[in-house]
Scaffold this motif. Structure first.
Motif, PDB file in Angstrom:
ATOM      1  N   THR A   1       0.840  -1.204   0.000  1.00 40.40           N
ATOM      2  CA  THR A   1       0.000   0.000   0.000  1.00 40.40           C
ATOM      3  C   THR A   1       0.871   1.248   0.000  1.00 40.40           C
ATOM      4  OG1 THR A   1      -0.114  -0.011   2.420  1.00 40.40           O
ATOM      5  CG2 THR A   1      -1.933  -1.066   1.239  1.00 40.40           C
ATOM      6  N   PHE A   2       0.286   2.345  -0.466  1.00 38.42           N
ATOM      7  CA  PHE A   2       0.925   3.654  -0.356  1.00 38.42           C
ATOM      8  C   PHE A   2       0.184   4.475   0.689  1.00 38.42           C
ATOM      9  CE2 PHE A   2       3.004   3.011  -4.513  1.00 38.42           C
ATOM     10  CZ  PHE A   2       4.248   3.596  -4.251  1.00 38.42           C
ATOM     11  N   HIS A   3       0.932   5.129   1.574  1.00 38.22           N
ATOM     12  CA  HIS A   3       0.359   6.048   2.556  1.00 38.22           C
ATOM     13  C   HIS A   3       0.856   7.449   2.218  1.00 38.22           C
ATOM     14  CE1 HIS A   3      -1.016   2.692   5.021  1.00 38.22           C
ATOM     15  NE2 HIS A   3       0.195   2.161   4.890  1.00 38.22           N
ATOM     16  N   ARG A   4      -0.063   8.334   1.894  1.00 42.64           N
ATOM     17  CA  ARG A   4       0.303   9.689   1.466  1.00 42.64           C
ATOM     18  C   ARG A   4       0.179  10.697   2.610  1.00 42.64           C
ATOM     19  NH1 ARG A   4       0.824  10.756  -3.953  1.00 42.64           N
ATOM     20  NH2 ARG A   4       0.362   9.057  -5.402  1.00 42.64           N
ATOM     21  N   ASN A   5       0.505  11.952   2.275  1.00 48.27           N
ATOM     22  CA  ASN A   5       0.368  13.076   3.205  1.00 48.27           C
ATOM     23  C   ASN A   5       1.182  12.899   4.480  1.00 48.27           C
ATOM     24  OD1 ASN A   5      -1.525  14.390   1.481  1.00 48.27           O
ATOM     25  ND2 ASN A   5      -3.120  13.015   2.241  1.00 48.27           N
ATOM     26  N   LEU A   6       2.418  12.456   4.305  1.00 43.99           N
ATOM     27  CA  LEU A   6       3.313  12.334   5.450  1.00 43.99           C
ATOM     28  C   LEU A   6       4.239  13.547   5.525  1.00 43.99           C
ATOM     29  CD1 LEU A   6       4.448   8.584   5.264  1.00 43.99           C
ATOM     30  CD2 LEU A   6       2.704   9.586   6.743  1.00 43.99           C
ATOM     31  N   ALA A   7       4.706  13.826   6.727  1.00 43.42           N
ATOM     32  CA  ALA A   7       5.709  14.875   6.941  1.00 43.42           C
ATOM     33  C   ALA A   7       6.858  14.289   7.749  1.00 43.42           C
ATOM     34  CB  ALA A   7       5.091  16.060   7.674  1.00 43.42           C
ATOM     35  N   MET A   8       8.054  14.816   7.526  1.00 42.44           N
ATOM     36  CA  MET A   8       9.230  14.385   8.272  1.00 42.44           C
ATOM     37  C   MET A   8       9.703  15.527   9.172  1.00 42.44           C
ATOM     38  SD  MET A   8       9.755  11.314   7.277  1.00 42.44           S
ATOM     39  CE  MET A   8       8.405  10.626   6.299  1.00 42.44           C
ATOM     40  N   ILE A   9      10.041  15.189  10.404  1.00 50.94           N
ATOM     41  CA  ILE A   9      10.600  16.153  11.346  1.00 50.94           C
ATOM     42  C   ILE A   9      11.978  15.660  11.755  1.00 50.94           C
ATOM     43  CG2 ILE A   9      10.401  17.161  13.656  1.00 50.94           C
ATOM     44  CD1 ILE A   9       7.370  16.986  13.368  1.00 50.94           C
ATOM     45  N   MET A  10      12.964  16.558  11.726  1.00 55.52           N
ATOM     46  CA  MET A  10      14.324  16.224  12.126  1.00 55.52           C
ATOM     47  C   MET A  10      14.706  17.014  13.380  1.00 55.52           C
ATOM     48  SD  MET A  10      16.164  14.191   9.998  1.00 55.52           S
ATOM     49  CE  MET A  10      16.351  13.722   8.269  1.00 55.52           C
ATOM     50  N   ILE A  11      15.144  16.294  14.418  1.00 58.74           N
ATOM     51  CA  ILE A  11      15.769  16.917  15.573  1.00 58.74           C
ATOM     52  C   ILE A  11      17.265  16.819  15.325  1.00 58.74           C
ATOM     53  CG2 ILE A  11      15.947  16.936  18.090  1.00 58.74           C
ATOM     54  CD1 ILE A  11      13.092  17.184  17.072  1.00 58.74           C
ATOM     55  N   VAL A  12      17.968  17.956  15.257  1.00 57.99           N
ATOM     56  CA  VAL A  12      19.354  17.961  14.772  1.00 57.99           C
ATOM     57  C   VAL A  12      20.317  18.535  15.808  1.00 57.99           C
ATOM     58  CG1 VAL A  12      20.904  18.851  12.984  1.00 57.99           C
ATOM     59  CG2 VAL A  12      18.570  18.182  12.378  1.00 57.99           C
ATOM     60  N   GLY A  13      21.455  17.868  15.958  1.00 59.56           N
ATOM     61  CA  GLY A  13      22.515  18.377  16.835  1.00 59.56           C
ATOM     62  C   GLY A  13      23.663  17.400  16.945  1.00 59.56           C
ATOM     63  N   GLU A  14      24.885  17.919  16.927  1.00 64.11           N
ATOM     64  CA  GLU A  14      26.052  17.070  17.153  1.00 64.11           C
ATOM     65  C   GLU A  14      25.960  16.456  18.558  1.00 64.11           C
ATOM     66  OE1 GLU A  14      28.547  16.207  15.255  1.00 64.11           O
ATOM     67  OE2 GLU A  14      28.514  17.617  13.565  1.00 64.11           O
ATOM     68  N   GLY A  15      26.276  15.179  18.657  1.00 63.48           N
ATOM     69  CA  GLY A  15      26.241  14.500  19.946  1.00 63.48           C
ATOM     70  C   GLY A  15      24.884  13.959  20.328  1.00 63.48           C
ATOM     71  N   ILE A  16      23.940  14.014  19.392  1.00 64.06           N
ATOM     72  CA  ILE A  16      22.567  13.604  19.710  1.00 64.06           C
ATOM     73  C   ILE A  16      22.480  12.115  20.052  1.00 64.06           C
ATOM     74  CG2 ILE A  16      21.601  12.899  17.447  1.00 64.06           C
ATOM     75  CD1 ILE A  16      19.319  14.936  18.048  1.00 64.06           C
ATOM     76  N   MET A  17      23.362  11.316  19.435  1.00 63.18           N
ATOM     77  CA  MET A  17      23.327   9.876  19.678  1.00 63.18           C
ATOM     78  C   MET A  17      23.883   9.509  21.051  1.00 63.18           C
ATOM     79  SD  MET A  17      21.978   8.219  17.128  1.00 63.18           S
ATOM     80  CE  MET A  17      22.645   6.560  17.133  1.00 63.18           C
TER      81      MET A  17
END
Length: 448
Positions: free
Chosen positions: A378-394
């Motif tokens: 199936t295809f699921h549409r109308n998605l958005a991606m959010i990125m939380i960004v920062g060095e050392g995040i892991m």
């Protein structure tokens, strides 16, 4: 020595170009200038590149195009007259467009050539204006500059031999004004980078001439920690690493094209984002590395317009080559993928909706079902991606927990999480309708 790139808002009008001239005149180290096509002067205005695309589409489909051509020439005429430079520049622009339209080339190459006219004309106009200020300036075509690219119309890649040719430009004494966005193949065919590619040209030139600094002038004082259209008065980011900026650019930050920093990054050239309308502001510095701090997160980026191809098959994990075959089907349809989170019996492939026509969607569904014997596709549409960004995040404890809590408190359901693929970001997939609520809640959690 500096390479300075001026974006579409910086060259949108004669008034803006006067500011650009003052910035160049103010610092003799600004020896290489890269320009975009004129952008919007006000809300509701049209970008020159969009008008050139309209012109090409009308011409190719045998529709009337005189009205669009008049708009383009009128816009350039206004800039030229207000700057009080020779009308021969306007004649040159008109002749260039007419030459492209009459050339016996493929429609794809005709569109690339027309799209390049915006940047090319900006460079010609600015170089003439700088001369009127008694500055020693010259227009330099990308072919003469040595910007040699792959033969991929609309998505060119720089070729290694370009950098040696660009380095030779250091010997020239004048200010060189170079149009962004396009280069030439080894057999001298004009080819453009992907949209927004003037940033790429700026970075390529900076890398080629081994500049001490690459300045990218735009219409904001600095990079913000979050989209100011979603959160009012967000904090400014004073310093970023290349990796952080790349993640933020990919995920919707409009300051930079997401490929732009790669050449500068490889040559370890610092980048400064500055405001044409406020050039004395410090801006945002982008560097190779910096010390980690406890806060870790520097920005939250978001982008809508994604969809997910969901494939389920019992014991998928035991089937050697399943993922390769699935991605091969997408490749056959000329579709690139963004993320591919998977489980033991299912796999999702995130792609941009703009790549997916109804015909391609039906073809993919049919092939995956028949060729891979999938239980469900199936295809699921109308998605958005959010990125939380920062060095050392892991390596910072509690970041993911804080983010998921914030998204939950915004009454938004998380469709997917992808943390392991990047050392500087965590990606969340949500329904597009909840993007503003999620971003506002995340900003509160990490920055207030």
């Amino acid at each position: 020595m500096k390479v300075s790139k001026f974006g579409g808002s910086s060259v949108a009008s004669a008034e803006q170009l006067v500011k650009v001239g003052a910035i160049i005149n103010d610092d003799s180290k600004r020896k290489f200038i890269v320009v975009s096509a004129p952008g919007k002067r006000f809300k509701g205005d049209e970008k020159i590149t969009d008008l050139l695309i309209q012109l090409g589409e009308s011409y190719i489909s045998n529709q009337p195009f005189d009205n669009v051509l008049d708009k383009i020439l009128t816009r350039f005429s206004g800039i030229i007259n207000e700057l009080n430079i020779s009308n021969s520049v306007l004649d040159d622009i008109n002749q260039t467009i007419q030459s492209i339209l009459s050339k016996q080339i493929t429609d794809e190459r005709k569109m690339d050539a027309l799209k390049s006219v915006g940047e090319d004309s900006s460079a010609k106009i600015l170089s003439q204006y700088l001369k009127s200020l008694n500055l020693n300036a010259s227009y330099l075509n990308p072919k003469d500059a040595g910007i040699i690219v792959s033969n991929e119309p609309g998505r060119a890649q720089i070729l290694p031999q370009s950098f040696e040719k660009l380095y030779a430009l250091r010997e020239r004494n004048e200010i060189l004004v170079i149009p962004g966005f396009f280069g030439y193949t080894e057999d001298e065919q004009l080819v453009t980078f992907s949209r927004g590619g003037s940033d790429i040209t700026g970075s390529i030139v900076a890398a080629g001439v081994k500049a001490d600094l690459y300045e990218n002038f735009t219409d904001v004082d600095s990079v913000y920690s979050v989209n100011p259209q979603i959160v009012q008065d967000p904090i400014e980011i004073t310093s970023l690493t290349y990796r952080e900026m790349r993640e933020l650019s990919y995920a919707g930050f409009s300051v930079f094209h997401d490929e732009a920093l790669i050449p500068a990054f490889k040559e370890n050239i610092p980048v400064c984002i500055k405001n044409t309308n406020n050039p004395t502001s410090l801006g945002t510095m982008i560097v190779a590395s910096k010390k980690h701090d406890k806060k870790c997160v520097v920005g939250i980026a978001s982008a809508a317009g994604f969809c997910s191809l969901y494939v389920s098959k019992y014991l998928m994990n035991r089937e050697v080559g399943f993922g390769r075959k699935l991605l091969q089907i997408l490749e056959d349809e000329d579709i690139s993928f963004e993320h591919a989170p998977s489980g033991i019996d299912d796999m999702s492939v995130i792609i941009r909706e703009s790549q997916l026509t109804a015909e391609k969607e039906n073809s993919i569904l049919k092939r995956v079902k028949e060729e891979l014997n999938a239980d469900m596709v199936t295809f699921h549409r109308n998605l958005a991606m959010i990125m939380i960004v920062g060095e050392g995040i892991m390596s910072t404890i509690g970041i993911a927990q804080k983010a998921t809590t914030a998204i939950t408190e915004a009454d938004v359901n998380i469709e997917m999480i992808n943390q392991g693929s990047s050392e500087v970001s965590i990606m969340f997939g949500i329904r597009a309708e909840g993007i503003n609520r999620a971003i506002q809640s995340l900003y509160t959690a990490f920055f207030e």
